[in-house]
Design a protein around this motif. Sequence first.
Motif, PDB file in Angstrom:
ATOM      1  N   PRO A 226       4.554  -0.543  -0.029  1.00 37.36           N
ATOM      2  CA  PRO A 226       5.147  -0.257  -1.342  1.00 37.36           C
ATOM      3  C   PRO A 226       6.215  -1.255  -1.763  1.00 37.36           C
ATOM      4  O   PRO A 226       6.272  -1.639  -2.935  1.00 37.36           O
ATOM      5  N   ARG A 227       7.042  -1.678  -0.814  1.00 35.85           N
ATOM      6  CA  ARG A 227       8.129  -2.596  -1.173  1.00 35.85           C
ATOM      7  C   ARG A 227       7.576  -3.932  -1.649  1.00 35.85           C
ATOM      8  O   ARG A 227       7.980  -4.448  -2.692  1.00 35.85           O
ATOM      9  N   ARG A 228       6.647  -4.488  -0.893  1.00 38.76           N
ATOM     10  CA  ARG A 228       6.085  -5.784  -1.281  1.00 38.76           C
ATOM     11  C   ARG A 228       5.199  -5.666  -2.508  1.00 38.76           C
ATOM     12  O   ARG A 228       5.132  -6.597  -3.323  1.00 38.76           O
ATOM     13  N   ALA A 229       4.524  -4.543  -2.657  1.00 37.46           N
ATOM     14  CA  ALA A 229       3.719  -4.344  -3.860  1.00 37.46           C
ATOM     15  C   ALA A 229       4.615  -4.300  -5.092  1.00 37.46           C
ATOM     16  O   ALA A 229       4.288  -4.864  -6.147  1.00 37.46           O
ATOM     17  N   ALA A 230       5.768  -3.641  -4.965  1.00 38.10           N
ATOM     18  CA  ALA A 230       6.720  -3.588  -6.075  1.00 38.10           C
ATOM     19  C   ALA A 230       7.238  -4.983  -6.410  1.00 38.10           C
ATOM     20  O   ALA A 230       7.363  -5.360  -7.577  1.00 38.10           O
ATOM     21  N   LEU A 231       7.540  -5.776  -5.366  1.00 32.49           N
ATOM     22  CA  LEU A 231       7.998  -7.145  -5.586  1.00 32.49           C
ATOM     23  C   LEU A 231       6.926  -7.974  -6.288  1.00 32.49           C
ATOM     24  O   LEU A 231       7.230  -8.792  -7.164  1.00 32.49           O
ATOM     25  N   ALA A 232       5.670  -7.760  -5.890  1.00 33.18           N
ATOM     26  CA  ALA A 232       4.576  -8.493  -6.518  1.00 33.18           C
ATOM     27  C   ALA A 232       4.465  -8.148  -7.999  1.00 33.18           C
ATOM     28  O   ALA A 232       4.292  -9.031  -8.853  1.00 33.18           O
ATOM     29  N   LEU A 233       4.573  -6.865  -8.326  1.00 31.76           N
ATOM     30  CA  LEU A 233       4.514  -6.454  -9.726  1.00 31.76           C
ATOM     31  C   LEU A 233       5.681  -7.032 -10.517  1.00 31.76           C
ATOM     32  O   LEU A 233       5.517  -7.485 -11.656  1.00 31.76           O
ATOM     33  N   GLN A 234       6.874  -7.015  -9.911  1.00 32.74           N
ATOM     34  CA  GLN A 234       8.036  -7.580 -10.583  1.00 32.74           C
ATOM     35  C   GLN A 234       7.870  -9.080 -10.816  1.00 32.74           C
ATOM     36  O   GLN A 234       8.364  -9.619 -11.810  1.00 32.74           O
ATOM     37  N   ALA A 235       7.174  -9.754  -9.900  1.00 31.36           N
ATOM     38  CA  ALA A 235       6.946 -11.191 -10.034  1.00 31.36           C
ATOM     39  C   ALA A 235       5.891 -11.508 -11.084  1.00 31.36           C
ATOM     40  O   ALA A 235       5.780 -12.650 -11.527  1.00 31.36           O
ATOM     41  N   GLY A 236       5.105 -10.500 -11.466  1.00 31.74           N
ATOM     42  CA  GLY A 236       4.102 -10.722 -12.505  1.00 31.74           C
ATOM     43  C   GLY A 236       2.675 -10.426 -12.116  1.00 31.74           C
ATOM     44  O   GLY A 236       1.751 -10.677 -12.891  1.00 31.74           O
ATOM     45  N   ALA A 237       2.452  -9.878 -10.919  1.00 30.08           N
ATOM     46  CA  ALA A 237       1.086  -9.537 -10.498  1.00 30.08           C
ATOM     47  C   ALA A 237       0.541  -8.388 -11.335  1.00 30.08           C
ATOM     48  O   ALA A 237       1.289  -7.522 -11.791  1.00 30.08           O
ATOM     49  N   SER A 238      -0.756  -8.397 -11.511  1.00 30.40           N
ATOM     50  CA  SER A 238      -1.426  -7.330 -12.255  1.00 30.40           C
ATOM     51  C   SER A 238      -2.124  -6.331 -11.340  1.00 30.40           C
ATOM     52  O   SER A 238      -2.642  -5.326 -11.812  1.00 30.40           O
ATOM     53  N   GLY A 239      -2.140  -6.626 -10.039  1.00 27.61           N
ATOM     54  CA  GLY A 239      -2.814  -5.712  -9.140  1.00 27.61           C
ATOM     55  C   GLY A 239      -2.505  -5.996  -7.685  1.00 27.61           C
ATOM     56  O   GLY A 239      -2.058  -7.091  -7.320  1.00 27.61           O
ATOM     57  N   TRP A 240      -2.710  -4.979  -6.866  1.00 33.20           N
ATOM     58  CA  TRP A 240      -2.531  -5.051  -5.406  1.00 33.20           C
ATOM     59  C   TRP A 240      -3.744  -4.357  -4.804  1.00 33.20           C
ATOM     60  O   TRP A 240      -3.981  -3.176  -5.059  1.00 33.20           O
TER      61      TRP A 240
ATOM     62  N   HIS B 164      -3.570  -2.560 -11.609  1.00 31.05           N
ATOM     63  CA  HIS B 164      -4.314  -1.820 -10.589  1.00 31.05           C
ATOM     64  C   HIS B 164      -3.517  -1.705  -9.293  1.00 31.05           C
ATOM     65  O   HIS B 164      -3.089  -2.713  -8.728  1.00 31.05           O
ATOM     66  N   LEU B 165      -3.330  -0.465  -8.851  1.00 33.31           N
ATOM     67  CA  LEU B 165      -2.688  -0.164  -7.572  1.00 33.31           C
ATOM     68  C   LEU B 165      -3.488   0.920  -6.866  1.00 33.31           C
ATOM     69  O   LEU B 165      -4.023   1.822  -7.528  1.00 33.31           O
ATOM     70  N   PRO B 166      -3.563   0.891  -5.530  1.00 33.74           N
ATOM     71  CA  PRO B 166      -4.188   2.006  -4.817  1.00 33.74           C
ATOM     72  C   PRO B 166      -3.400   3.285  -5.104  1.00 33.74           C
ATOM     73  O   PRO B 166      -2.162   3.267  -5.099  1.00 33.74           O
ATOM     74  N   PRO B 167      -4.063   4.397  -5.354  1.00 37.24           N
ATOM     75  CA  PRO B 167      -3.355   5.656  -5.646  1.00 37.24           C
ATOM     76  C   PRO B 167      -2.316   6.017  -4.594  1.00 37.24           C
ATOM     77  O   PRO B 167      -1.243   6.526  -4.917  1.00 37.24           O
ATOM     78  N   ALA B 168      -2.608   5.726  -3.330  1.00 35.24           N
ATOM     79  CA  ALA B 168      -1.683   6.076  -2.247  1.00 35.24           C
ATOM     80  C   ALA B 168      -0.376   5.291  -2.324  1.00 35.24           C
ATOM     81  O   ALA B 168       0.632   5.688  -1.739  1.00 35.24           O
ATOM     82  N   LEU B 169      -0.385   4.160  -3.052  1.00 30.46           N
ATOM     83  CA  LEU B 169       0.807   3.328  -3.162  1.00 30.46           C
ATOM     84  C   LEU B 169       1.671   3.678  -4.360  1.00 30.46           C
ATOM     85  O   LEU B 169       2.836   3.286  -4.425  1.00 30.46           O
ATOM     86  N   LEU B 170       1.126   4.406  -5.304  1.00 32.33           N
ATOM     87  CA  LEU B 170       1.796   4.593  -6.593  1.00 32.33           C
ATOM     88  C   LEU B 170       3.189   5.197  -6.453  1.00 32.33           C
ATOM     89  O   LEU B 170       4.167   4.680  -6.998  1.00 32.33           O
ATOM     90  N   THR B 171       3.304   6.298  -5.716  1.00 30.77           N
ATOM     91  CA  THR B 171       4.607   6.961  -5.577  1.00 30.77           C
ATOM     92  C   THR B 171       5.621   6.040  -4.924  1.00 30.77           C
ATOM     93  O   THR B 171       6.770   5.928  -5.379  1.00 30.77           O
ATOM     94  N   GLY B 172       5.212   5.367  -3.853  1.00 33.78           N
ATOM     95  CA  GLY B 172       6.117   4.463  -3.155  1.00 33.78           C
ATOM     96  C   GLY B 172       6.560   3.296  -4.020  1.00 33.78           C
ATOM     97  O   GLY B 172       7.731   2.898  -4.001  1.00 33.78           O
ATOM     98  N   VAL B 173       5.643   2.748  -4.807  1.00 36.34           N
ATOM     99  CA  VAL B 173       5.982   1.622  -5.683  1.00 36.34           C
ATOM    100  C   VAL B 173       6.963   2.062  -6.762  1.00 36.34           C
ATOM    101  O   VAL B 173       7.937   1.360  -7.063  1.00 36.34           O
ATOM    102  N   LEU B 174       6.739   3.225  -7.350  1.00 38.63           N
ATOM    103  CA  LEU B 174       7.662   3.731  -8.364  1.00 38.63           C
ATOM    104  C   LEU B 174       9.056   3.940  -7.774  1.00 38.63           C
ATOM    105  O   LEU B 174      10.071   3.654  -8.414  1.00 38.63           O
ATOM    106  N   ARG B 175       9.104   4.446  -6.533  1.00 35.96           N
ATOM    107  CA  ARG B 175      10.395   4.645  -5.864  1.00 35.96           C
ATOM    108  C   ARG B 175      11.098   3.297  -5.647  1.00 35.96           C
ATOM    109  O   ARG B 175      12.313   3.177  -5.863  1.00 35.96           O
ATOM    110  N   GLU B 176      10.342   2.294  -5.233  1.00 32.60           N
ATOM    111  CA  GLU B 176      10.917   0.973  -5.011  1.00 32.60           C
ATOM    112  C   GLU B 176      11.430   0.361  -6.310  1.00 32.60           C
ATOM    113  O   GLU B 176      12.500  -0.245  -6.350  1.00 32.60           O
TER     114      GLU B 176
END
Length: 253
Positions: free
Chosen positions: A110-124, A147-159
């Motif tokens: 979740p932490r790295r996925a959040a960083l990727a989205l903040q950097a401009g990624a459109s999916g993980w 696009h994010l895996p459903p299991a990551l969504l809550t963790g990414v939002l928290r991050e």
Amino acid sequence: MVRIRVLVVDDHRIFAESLAAALAAEHDVDVAAAGSGPAALRCMDRAAAEGRRFDVLLVDADLGVAAAPAVARAVPDDAEAVVDGISLVGGVRSAQPAVRTVVLAEKDDPRRAALALQAGASGWVAKDCSLQRLLAVIRGVLRDETHLPPALLTGVLRELTAARKHRTESEQLVESLTPREREVLRCMVAGLGRKAVAERLFLSPHTVRTHMQNVLGKLGVHSTLAAVALARRAGVGPAELAGDVVERGGQLA
């Protein structure tokens, strides 16, 4: 028929070639592969000059991780720096905003996925996902979907929520820098090493080294990677690089 141009960026050659071959079998996909961040940017730059820009980049989340110890020093003595996957996402976002990036990961983080989205990624996306799933993501991001895996969504939002809380503190630290130090920091965010910064700002490498050390001290960090991470939290963008993006001694310049 409109064809989708995809660039696979992964320093694991067998995986990159296998994925590229699988995608190339699709009737509407053209694909190429690059084994590093600088190589990917050179490839993108060359394609743009020829009028055939890439549409989507598939970037390894662990790109450059094996070489990470080389940049663990506070201020490197040489001109080399590692371009990791998330840094590449940010660089592509700055250089070619129309290109969509999707991060391919071996495990959910979740932490790295959040960083990727903040950097401009459109999916993980998981590296072991099906080809059909990956193609759906590629086509989806071209429709401006995220696009994010459903299991990551809550963790990414928290991050992302936690990142907003930390942003104020980071902004205050960045505000403590002098205008020249902020300029140097923006160059660091852009992936430039000491020699490249010196050339860009018309300063001596020794002066740039001093500025970099001052930046690290004022930000309270001990490495360039930590300084860049803090700068990103504070909303500091990379310095705009005039002209073509090229590789200089393993650096982006």
